[in-house]
Design a protein around this motif. Structure first.
Motif, mmCIF file in Angstrom:
data_model
loop_
_atom_site.group_PDB
_atom_site.id
_atom_site.type_symbol
_atom_site.label_atom_id
_atom_site.label_comp_id
_atom_site.label_asym_id
_atom_site.label_seq_id
_atom_site.Cartn_x
_atom_site.Cartn_y
_atom_site.Cartn_z
ATOM 1 N N VAL A 294 24.674 -7.975 6.717
ATOM 2 C CA VAL A 294 25.171 -7.049 5.690
ATOM 3 C C VAL A 294 24.424 -5.728 5.843
ATOM 4 O O VAL A 294 23.195 -5.691 5.889
ATOM 5 N N LYS A 295 25.178 -4.650 5.935
ATOM 6 C CA LYS A 295 24.584 -3.332 6.097
ATOM 7 C C LYS A 295 24.147 -2.784 4.737
ATOM 8 O O LYS A 295 24.706 -3.143 3.699
ATOM 9 N N GLN A 296 23.166 -1.907 4.762
ATOM 10 C CA GLN A 296 22.637 -1.328 3.530
ATOM 11 C C GLN A 296 23.737 -0.654 2.708
ATOM 12 O O GLN A 296 23.781 -0.791 1.490
ATOM 13 N N GLU A 297 24.647 0.020 3.387
ATOM 14 C CA GLU A 297 25.725 0.714 2.666
ATOM 15 C C GLU A 297 26.742 -0.253 2.044
ATOM 16 O O GLU A 297 27.557 0.148 1.211
ATOM 17 N N ASP A 298 26.669 -1.526 2.424
ATOM 18 C CA ASP A 298 27.567 -2.535 1.853
ATOM 19 C C ASP A 298 26.899 -3.347 0.743
ATOM 20 O O ASP A 298 27.441 -4.360 0.300
ATOM 21 N N LEU A 299 25.713 -2.899 0.299
ATOM 22 C CA LEU A 299 24.999 -3.552 -0.797
ATOM 23 C C LEU A 299 24.886 -2.615 -1.983
ATOM 24 O O LEU A 299 24.751 -1.404 -1.817
ATOM 25 N N ASP A 300 24.924 -3.181 -3.176
ATOM 26 C CA ASP A 300 24.797 -2.396 -4.403
ATOM 27 C C ASP A 300 23.957 -3.204 -5.394
ATOM 28 O O ASP A 300 24.318 -4.343 -5.721
ATOM 29 N N VAL A 301 22.847 -2.629 -5.833
ATOM 30 C CA VAL A 301 21.976 -3.275 -6.816
ATOM 31 C C VAL A 301 22.001 -2.415 -8.067
ATOM 32 O O VAL A 301 21.702 -1.218 -8.010
#
Length: 142
Positions: A54-61
């Motif tokens: 999973v790429k950083q741009e595909d994560l949301d916290v």
């Protein structure tokens, strides 16, 4: 304890993927659901989430009203057109939410992604940290 391997189910899923691939529609019914540990120390709360691929741009916290939400997706990237594909890994979007205790300093939340592991750190407020209470001796009559 050892777990058993269900060869028939595995071969059945692989056959379905190969047949779908031959028709240009290889699929995998499993969705991506990352493993998550929630740990606590005297100093902080840690949320450790395995998100390989999973790429950083595909994560949301996000954090809203004491609810920590982790959203993301692992996307299938196809190769060359007409290539035969057997899909064994899971893909797709996921969402996980956790209600946090009020004893955390939410304004100091931090998140890092390294080697496919998302680590979220939330420090505890000073009043929430354990402290040692000294035990004194009380003398009677004084």
């Amino acid at each position: 304890m050892l777990t058993s391997w269900d060869a028939v189910s595995t071969l059945d899923r692989m056959f379905d993927d190969m047949m779908g691939s031959a028709l240009g529609a290889a699929t995998n019914p499993r969705t991506f659901n990352p493993e998550i540990d929630v740990r606590t120390t005297d100093e902080e709360l840690l949320v450790v989430c395995d998100v390989p691929g999973v790429k950083q741009e595909d994560l949301d916290v996000t954090l809203h009203e004491h609810v920590l939400t982790i959203k993301g997706s692992r996307k299938f990237e196809s190769g060359t057109e007409g290539q035969q594909v057997v899909i064994g890994r899971s893909y797709g979007a996921f969402t996980r939410s956790f209600t946090l205790p009020s004893s955390l300093d939410e304004e100091k939340l931090s998140a890092d992604l390294a080697d496919g592991v998302l680590t979220i750190r939330i420090p505890k407020l000073p009043k929430a940290k354990p402290f040692k209470v000294p035990i004194g001796t009380k003398q009677l009559g004084k």
